[in-house]
Structures are given as C-alpha cells and as structure tokens.
Design a protein around this motif. Structure first.
Motif, PDB file in Angstrom:
ATOM      1  N   SER A  35       6.793   3.216  -1.653  1.00 58.97           N
ATOM      2  CA  SER A  35       5.939   4.242  -2.250  1.00 58.97           C
ATOM      3  C   SER A  35       4.491   3.815  -2.407  1.00 58.97           C
ATOM      4  CB  SER A  35       6.465   4.683  -3.630  1.00 58.97           C
ATOM      5  OG  SER A  35       7.656   5.388  -3.443  1.00 58.97           O
ATOM      6  N   ALA A  36       4.065   2.795  -1.671  1.00 64.63           N
ATOM      7  CA  ALA A  36       2.670   2.367  -1.759  1.00 64.63           C
ATOM      8  C   ALA A  36       1.761   3.422  -1.116  1.00 64.63           C
ATOM      9  CB  ALA A  36       2.480   1.028  -1.064  1.00 64.63           C
ATOM     10  N   GLY A  37       2.319   4.210  -0.202  1.00 60.51           N
ATOM     11  CA  GLY A  37       1.542   5.242   0.471  1.00 60.51           C
ATOM     12  C   GLY A  37       1.383   5.006   1.956  1.00 60.51           C
ATOM     13  N   LYS A  38       2.256   4.171   2.538  1.00 59.06           N
ATOM     14  CA  LYS A  38       2.167   3.857   3.975  1.00 59.06           C
ATOM     15  C   LYS A  38       2.326   5.108   4.836  1.00 59.06           C
ATOM     16  CE  LYS A  38       5.699   1.080   3.644  1.00 59.06           C
ATOM     17  NZ  LYS A  38       5.894   1.309   2.201  1.00 59.06           N
ATOM     18  N   SER A  39       3.421   5.837   4.574  1.00 64.38           N
ATOM     19  CA  SER A  39       3.680   7.027   5.391  1.00 64.38           C
ATOM     20  C   SER A  39       2.543   8.036   5.245  1.00 64.38           C
ATOM     21  CB  SER A  39       5.000   7.677   4.979  1.00 64.38           C
ATOM     22  OG  SER A  39       6.049   6.766   5.160  1.00 64.38           O
ATOM     23  N   SER A  40       2.055   8.164   4.029  1.00 70.86           N
ATOM     24  CA  SER A  40       0.975   9.137   3.796  1.00 70.86           C
ATOM     25  C   SER A  40      -0.246   8.792   4.643  1.00 70.86           C
ATOM     26  CB  SER A  40       0.576   9.140   2.318  1.00 70.86           C
ATOM     27  OG  SER A  40       1.688   9.448   1.519  1.00 70.86           O
ATOM     28  N   ARG A  42      10.794  11.426   4.456  1.00 73.55           N
ATOM     29  CA  ARG A  42      10.432  11.081   3.080  1.00 73.55           C
ATOM     30  C   ARG A  42      11.662  11.092   2.207  1.00 73.55           C
ATOM     31  NH1 ARG A  42       5.186  11.112   1.596  1.00 73.55           N
ATOM     32  NH2 ARG A  42       3.780  11.939   3.177  1.00 73.55           N
ATOM     33  N   LYS A  44      -4.057   5.729  -3.694  1.00 70.38           N
ATOM     34  CA  LYS A  44      -3.874   6.274  -5.046  1.00 70.38           C
ATOM     35  C   LYS A  44      -5.063   5.998  -5.977  1.00 70.38           C
ATOM     36  CE  LYS A  44       1.119   5.911  -4.534  1.00 70.38           C
ATOM     37  NZ  LYS A  44       2.426   5.745  -5.127  1.00 70.38           N
ATOM     38  N   ASP A  54      -7.047   8.035  -6.952  1.00 70.97           N
ATOM     39  CA  ASP A  54      -7.108   9.165  -7.883  1.00 70.97           C
ATOM     40  C   ASP A  54      -6.164   8.987  -9.062  1.00 70.97           C
ATOM     41  OD1 ASP A  54      -5.032   9.318  -5.932  1.00 70.97           O
ATOM     42  OD2 ASP A  54      -4.629  11.384  -6.552  1.00 70.97           O
ATOM     43  N   LEU A  55      -5.264   8.045  -8.986  1.00 69.17           N
ATOM     44  CA  LEU A  55      -4.276   7.895 -10.058  1.00 69.17           C
ATOM     45  C   LEU A  55      -4.616   6.769 -11.032  1.00 69.17           C
ATOM     46  CD1 LEU A  55      -0.844   8.415  -8.231  1.00 69.17           C
ATOM     47  CD2 LEU A  55      -2.220  10.074  -9.499  1.00 69.17           C
ATOM     48  N   VAL A  62      -7.541   8.370  -0.444  1.00 71.72           N
ATOM     49  CA  VAL A  62      -6.804   9.223  -1.378  1.00 71.72           C
ATOM     50  C   VAL A  62      -5.898  10.122  -0.545  1.00 71.72           C
ATOM     51  CG1 VAL A  62      -6.956  11.027  -3.140  1.00 71.72           C
ATOM     52  CG2 VAL A  62      -8.645   9.189  -3.103  1.00 71.72           C
ATOM     53  N   ASN A  63      -4.601   9.927  -0.694  1.00 65.72           N
ATOM     54  CA  ASN A  63      -3.635  10.756   0.040  1.00 65.72           C
ATOM     55  C   ASN A  63      -3.178  11.913  -0.836  1.00 65.72           C
ATOM     56  OD1 ASN A  63      -3.524   8.847   2.226  1.00 65.72           O
ATOM     57  ND2 ASN A  63      -2.223   7.576   0.920  1.00 65.72           N
ATOM     58  N   ARG A  64      -2.325  12.738  -0.264  1.00 69.33           N
ATOM     59  CA  ARG A  64      -1.781  13.843  -1.042  1.00 69.33           C
ATOM     60  C   ARG A  64      -0.777  13.311  -2.064  1.00 69.33           C
ATOM     61  NH1 ARG A  64       0.820  17.325   3.372  1.00 69.33           N
ATOM     62  NH2 ARG A  64       1.323  15.204   3.995  1.00 69.33           N
ATOM     63  N   SER A  65      -0.799  13.902  -3.236  1.00 72.69           N
ATOM     64  CA  SER A  65       0.182  13.523  -4.262  1.00 72.69           C
ATOM     65  C   SER A  65       1.515  14.201  -3.938  1.00 72.69           C
ATOM     66  CB  SER A  65      -0.289  13.985  -5.633  1.00 72.69           C
ATOM     67  OG  SER A  65      -0.307  15.400  -5.657  1.00 72.69           O
ATOM     68  N   GLN A  66       2.540  13.796  -4.662  1.00 67.12           N
ATOM     69  CA  GLN A  66       3.855  14.409  -4.465  1.00 67.12           C
ATOM     70  C   GLN A  66       3.760  15.921  -4.662  1.00 67.12           C
ATOM     71  OE1 GLN A  66       6.409  12.774  -3.275  1.00 67.12           O
ATOM     72  NE2 GLN A  66       7.603  14.672  -3.242  1.00 67.12           N
ATOM     73  N   ILE A  98       2.301  17.638  -1.706  1.00 65.52           N
ATOM     74  CA  ILE A  98       3.241  17.728  -0.584  1.00 65.52           C
ATOM     75  C   ILE A  98       4.233  18.855  -0.814  1.00 65.52           C
ATOM     76  CG2 ILE A  98       5.116  16.524   0.618  1.00 65.52           C
ATOM     77  CD1 ILE A  98       3.507  13.918   0.050  1.00 65.52           C
TER      78      ILE A  98
HETATM   79  P1  GDP Z   1       5.559   4.789   1.415  1.00 64.61           P
HETATM   80  O1  GDP Z   1       6.891   4.554   0.795  1.00 64.61           O
HETATM   81  O2  GDP Z   1       4.689   3.590   1.305  1.00 64.61           O
HETATM   82  O3  GDP Z   1       5.632   5.331   2.797  1.00 64.61           O
HETATM   83  O4  GDP Z   1       4.833   5.870   0.499  1.00 64.61           O
HETATM   84  P2  GDP Z   1       4.615   7.422   0.734  1.00 64.61           P
HETATM   85  O5  GDP Z   1       3.481   7.644   1.651  1.00 64.61           O
HETATM   86  O6  GDP Z   1       5.901   8.079   1.054  1.00 64.61           O
HETATM   87  O7  GDP Z   1       4.097   7.826  -0.697  1.00 64.61           O
HETATM   88  C1  GDP Z   1       4.898   7.713  -1.863  1.00 64.61           C
HETATM   89  C2  GDP Z   1       4.489   8.722  -2.884  1.00 64.61           C
HETATM   90  O8  GDP Z   1       3.175   8.458  -3.328  1.00 64.61           O
HETATM   91  C3  GDP Z   1       4.463  10.149  -2.344  1.00 64.61           C
HETATM   92  O9  GDP Z   1       4.959  11.009  -3.320  1.00 64.61           O
HETATM   93  C4  GDP Z   1       2.996  10.431  -2.112  1.00 64.61           C
HETATM   94  O10 GDP Z   1       2.680  11.776  -2.307  1.00 64.61           O
HETATM   95  C5  GDP Z   1       2.343   9.590  -3.176  1.00 64.61           C
HETATM   96  N1  GDP Z   1       1.018   9.140  -2.784  1.00 64.61           N
HETATM   97  C6  GDP Z   1       0.727   8.342  -1.717  1.00 64.61           C
HETATM   98  N2  GDP Z   1      -0.593   8.103  -1.670  1.00 64.61           N
HETATM   99  C7  GDP Z   1      -1.159   8.765  -2.715  1.00 64.61           C
HETATM  100  C8  GDP Z   1      -2.501   8.900  -3.214  1.00 64.61           C
HETATM  101  O11 GDP Z   1      -3.444   8.335  -2.638  1.00 64.61           O
HETATM  102  N3  GDP Z   1      -2.672   9.667  -4.309  1.00 64.61           N
HETATM  103  C9  GDP Z   1      -1.626  10.265  -4.948  1.00 64.61           C
HETATM  104  N4  GDP Z   1      -1.879  10.990  -6.029  1.00 64.61           N
HETATM  105  N5  GDP Z   1      -0.373  10.149  -4.530  1.00 64.61           N
HETATM  106  C10 GDP Z   1      -0.121   9.410  -3.428  1.00 64.61           C
END
Ligand code: GDP
Ligand code: MG
Length: 525
Positions: A41-46, A59, A206, A208-209, A235-239, A242
């Motif tokens: 959940s670090a945001g790799k996929s995003s 996801r 993240k 923004d968080l 800054v990626n999309r939040s949950q 999505i």
């Molecule tokens: P992965 O496990 O590293 O691939 O992480 P994901 O890309 O699936 O992201 C995990 C969660 O974090 C998801 O719910 C995303 O929406 C959220 N997320 C990722 N990047 C950001 C960000 O920059 N800002 C916010 N608010 N949420 C984020």
C-alpha cells in the motif's frame, strides 16, 4: 529529448527482453530496467497507473501482486495493450487487462495466493506514455513485532532482492510520506544492494495525507537521506477517489495544483509530480542503457558465440529425414564414446584448464588416495606386539618354546593381509564414482534429447556396475590367494636365519628375547 537515436534505446532493450523471454532459461541477460519496490500500500500500483492514465492493475487487500509484472510502456498513436503470453490478442479494454493479469498470476501460482518469480510481460502502447520499462514487484510485507515471520515474507524479500541486486536495474523506492522515511521498507531494502544510493530513485507518495503542519520538504530537497538520483514527490488518487471512479486525468490536474499551491513545495513544483517522474525515469533509464551498452554488447557477443558453436553441432541434423535421424543418433552416440575415452585416457585437444578430467582424477585415486588409505591402516605397534606374543604363547600351549613358531608368524601375516580388503574395495568404489561422473559429463551434450541421454546413461552405468562386481570379486580372490600361502622364502622376508643373526647383533646392546625379533625385520610391509 533532443538527442535522436537515444529514443530508440528503450524500445531496443524491449525487443531484447522479448527475445530472451521467448527462448526461455537457456539464455539470460540482465537488461537495464527499473524495479519498483515498496511496502504494501505504499502506492506502487497507483504510480504505474498514473503513468498510463488507466486503471489496469489488480487491487485489493493482502498480497495482490504475486508475480513480477514487467511493464513496457511504449509511446504510440493508438492505445492498446498486449501480453507476451498471448501476443495475438490486442487489449483495448483495460478492465480486461486487469483480469488477464489476475488469471495469468493464478495460472502459475495456483489460486492459493502463492507467489512466483516468473514474470508476466505486459506491453502498453499509448499516446500518453513515455518509453519506459518498469517491473512491478510484490509489496514488502511487514513482520509484526513479536510475530513469527511467515514463509511468504522471506519469499517476497528474496524475490525483490533477486531483481534489485542486479547492477543493471535502477531501483524505484516508493515510500509514503505519512510514515517516517528512516523506517522506509523500500529504502532499507535498496540500501542492502545499493549502499551508496547510486542507482536508487526515491519516490514519496501520499504527500496529501501528511499531518497538518508537517511536510516532506527536507526529504524532497534531498537533504534528509540523500540519494544520488534524488527524490520526487507525487500525489496519487486516494481510495475514495478510486471508488468514486475519479478520472486519472483529473487526478493529474489535482496533483499539479497541489504542488503549485503548497507553500513547502511551490518553489520546486516543476520537479514534482507524476509527469515529471515519468520524464525523469525515461531519461535516467535511457542514460543507464547507454552506459550499460558496451558491457551488454560484449555479453551478447559471447552468448552468440556459444550459440553458434551449438548450432554447428546441429548442422547435420535434418529432423524430417529418417536416414538423417539414424545418422544423427549414431553420431551422437559415437561422439559420446569419443568424449568418454578422451576424458579417461587423456587427450591433447581441448584441454580443460578449469577442472581435472575423470582420467586424471582416477590417477589421483590410484597414486595418492590408495597409498594414503594403506598408510592410514598401519597397525598400532604395541597391539601387534601383544597379538604376536599371545599367538606364540597359545601355539606353545603348556610347553615353553625356544623359537618363534612359523604358525604364529603365519597367523599374524594373514591377519594383516585381510586388512587390505577394505582399502582395496574403497578404491574400487571411488574409481566407479569417477567413471559414472564422467559418463554424466559426457552425456550433457545430449541434453536436448533427454530420452537418448537417459538411455545412454542407463546402459553405460549398468555396464560399469556389472564390472564393479567382477572387479571386487577379483580383488577378493587375489587377497585370498595371497593369504592361502605365505612364501617365507621370498626375498621380501629376510628369513629366520637372517633375523636371528641381526637380533644377536642387537642383543649385544640390548637384551631382547630371541622369540620376538624387532618387528621391522620380520614384517617388511
Ligand atoms: P501498492 O500496494 O504499493 O501498489 O499501493 P496502491 O497503489 O494499491 O495504493 C494503496 C492505497 O493507497 C490505495 O487505496 C490508494 O488509493 C492509496 N494511495 C496511493 N497513493 C496515494 C496518494 O498519493 N494519496 C492518497 N491520498 N492515497 C494514495
Ligand atoms: Mg500494488
């Protein structure tokens, strides 16, 4: 990217990537790529989805990415995706891409959520991307304090290390801003393989968080934990975004606005955000490929040479012609015979300088190992003397003798001869093992024909085993022969008369009973 030709480097490596994937394990080259690492959940996929501008990655909670995904982004006028494992199909619906990744993951790992290092190769053609090759890896899973780390956590770590330890890989270390950078799983792991931070690129998600009043300015200015290639914030999309199906283009606009309006980041807004990250990665990968080209070229050339050598061996083989088939088969079997003989008997052509051949190893067994075993078995003199004295006394019985009885001498010599059996048989075992190893080495040339190889090995090994039995019988027979008659007239034995003469001489100095002359005189073994 003003420099023409440079743009072709990433597609060129992509072609190599495909070529190597399709010929399988027999050839391998570490191609320059960017490995994406980070905690769950670090945001790799995003980040990857933002590059493409599409939702196409699986996801969910738990370990979602269970096989490495080699993602080749290719700039193109039309937008579609294709997988290397089903190249004929063009995907234009990105939901289908996601389903195919999930299905293909399960095809190799099974549905029980296991992981596998066998990559999935996906190509995305799009007008929105810059050429890039990234590897999405499973997220580093955290071992809860006090808990026994699960096997899968080690497997994931091993797999990630396997990819990022290659000098050819750049490491994209993804860390969320709402956690302490010093605790970043991604940076910790990157540091293990790139301690000086030369090929690691930091990505902070993240932003923004973050807690109000805190910011990541020091990190992003590369002051806190400096990396040679620095950090880029996104800054990626939040949950919620999505789930609300927020369009990625809208998200990119929001990201831009975030950096421009944030007091801590405003001054460096041009060096932040997804588009800048994509551009930077494209440039760094291109440069990295350019730097790796000479080494890549020489590795390719040496692989080409060895392949050409192999092709040479197949030149006479025409699989569809039955007479050719028989000829090829006979040639291979004959070659096996020649190789085996060369390895055992020795030969001047193609001398191996890396290891000893079977023949040389057998020579060593005969001339070093076997004598060593004999020396090792050398009797303990004290014990032998006691045995001799008992033998003499028992032969005399109640009578007292004057001279060493021949019977005692024979009994002791026979006992010594029998002792030769063990080292002799061991010597045979060692030689047999070498012969069998040599057979294996010689059949390795037949590896493209597993059944021929198996059958050749079976026949030759059976023959060697059969000979082993006969050799051992022969050795035992020889020892029995030696044992059955001790020729004391032989010059190896000084003879009793001599012995007595010597012992009388010695007796002048030391009083030694004449029944027991000094051992070396009687036992010249
Ligand atoms: P992965 O496990 O590293 O691939 O992480 P994901 O890309 O699936 O992201 C995990 C969660 O974090 C998801 O719910 C995303 O929406 C959220 N997320 C990722 N990047 C950001 C960000 O920059 N800002 C916010 N608010 N949420 C984020
Ligand atoms: Mg993911």
């Amino acid at each position: 990217m003003g420099n023409r030709g440079m743009e072709e480097l990433i597609p060129l490596v992509n072609k190599l990537q495909d070529a190597f994937s399709s010929i399988g394990q027999s050839c391998h080259l570490d191609l320059p790529q960017i490995a994406v690492v980070g905690g769950q959940s670090a945001g790799k996929s995003s980040v990857l989805e933002n590059f493409v501008g599409r939702d196409f990655l699986p996801r969910g909670s738990g370990i979602v990415t269970r096989r490495p995904l080699i993602l080749q982004l290719i700039f193109s006028k039309t937008e579609y995706a294709e997988f290397l494992h089903c190249k004929s199909k063009k995907f234009t619906d990105f939901d289908e891409v996601r389903q195919e990744i999930e299905a293909e993951t399960d095809r190799v790992t099974g549905t029980n959520k296991g992981i596998s290092p066998v990559p999935i190769n996906l190509r995305v053609y799009s007008p929105h991307v810059l050429n890039l090759t990234l590897i999405d890896l499973p997220g580093i899973t955290k071992v809860p304090v006090g808990d026994q780390p699960a096997d899968i956590e080690y497997q994931i770590k091993d797999m990630i290390l396997q990819f990022i330890s290659r000098e050819s890989s750049l490491i994209l270390a993804v860390t969320p801003a709402n956690m302490d950078l010093a605790n970043s799983d991604a940076l910790k792991l990157a540091k293990e393989v790139d301690p000086q931070g030369l090929r690691t690129i930091g990505v902070i998600t993240k932003l923004d968080l973050m807690d109000e009043g805190t910011d990541a300015r020091d990190v992003l200015e590369n002051k806190l934990l400096p990396l040679r290639r620095g950090y880029i914030g996104v800054v990626n999309r939040s949950q919620k975004d999505i789930e609300g199906k927020k369009d990625i283009r809208a998200a990119l606009a929001a990201e831009r606005k975030f950096f421009l309006s944030h007091p801590a980041y405003r001054h460096m807004a041009d060096r932040m955000g997804t588009p800048h990250l994509q551009k930077t990665l494209n440039q760094q990968l291109t440069n990295h490929i350019r730097e790796s080209l000479p080494a890549l070229r020489s590795k390719l050339q040496s692989q080409l040479l060895s392949l050409e050598k192999e092709v040479e061996e197949y030149k006479n083989f025409r699989p569809d012609d039955p007479t050719r088939k028989t000829k090829a088969l006979l040639q291979m079997v004959q070659q096996f015979g020649v190789d085996f003989e060369k390895r055992i008997e020795g030969s001047g052509d193609q001398v191996d300088t890396l290891e000893l051949s079977g023949g040389a190893r057998i020579n060593r067994i005969f001339h070093e190992r076997f004598p060593f075993e004999l020396v090792k078995m050398e009797f303990d003199e004290k014990d032998l003397r006691r045995e001799i004295s008992y033998a003499i006394k028992n032969i005399h019985g109640v009578r007292t003798g004057l001279f060493t009885p021949d019977l005692a001498f024979e009994a002791i010599v026979k006992k010594q001869v029998v002792k030769l059996k063990e080292p002799c048989l061991k010597c045979v075992d060692l030689v047999i093992q070498e012969l069998i190893n040599t057979v294996r080495q010689c059949t390795s040339k037949l590896s493209s024909y597993p059944r021929l190889r198996e059958e050749t090995e079976r026949i030759v090994t059976t023959y060697i085993r059969e000979r082993e039995g006969r050799t051992k019988d022969q050795i035992l027979l020889l020892i029995d022969i030696e044992q059955s008659y001790i020729n004391t007239n032989h010059e190896d034995f000084i003879g009793f008369a001599n012995a007595q003469q010597r012992s009388t001489q010695l007796n002048k100095k030391r009083a030694i009973p004449n029944q027991m002359p000094p051992l070396p005189i009687l036992w010249p073994m």
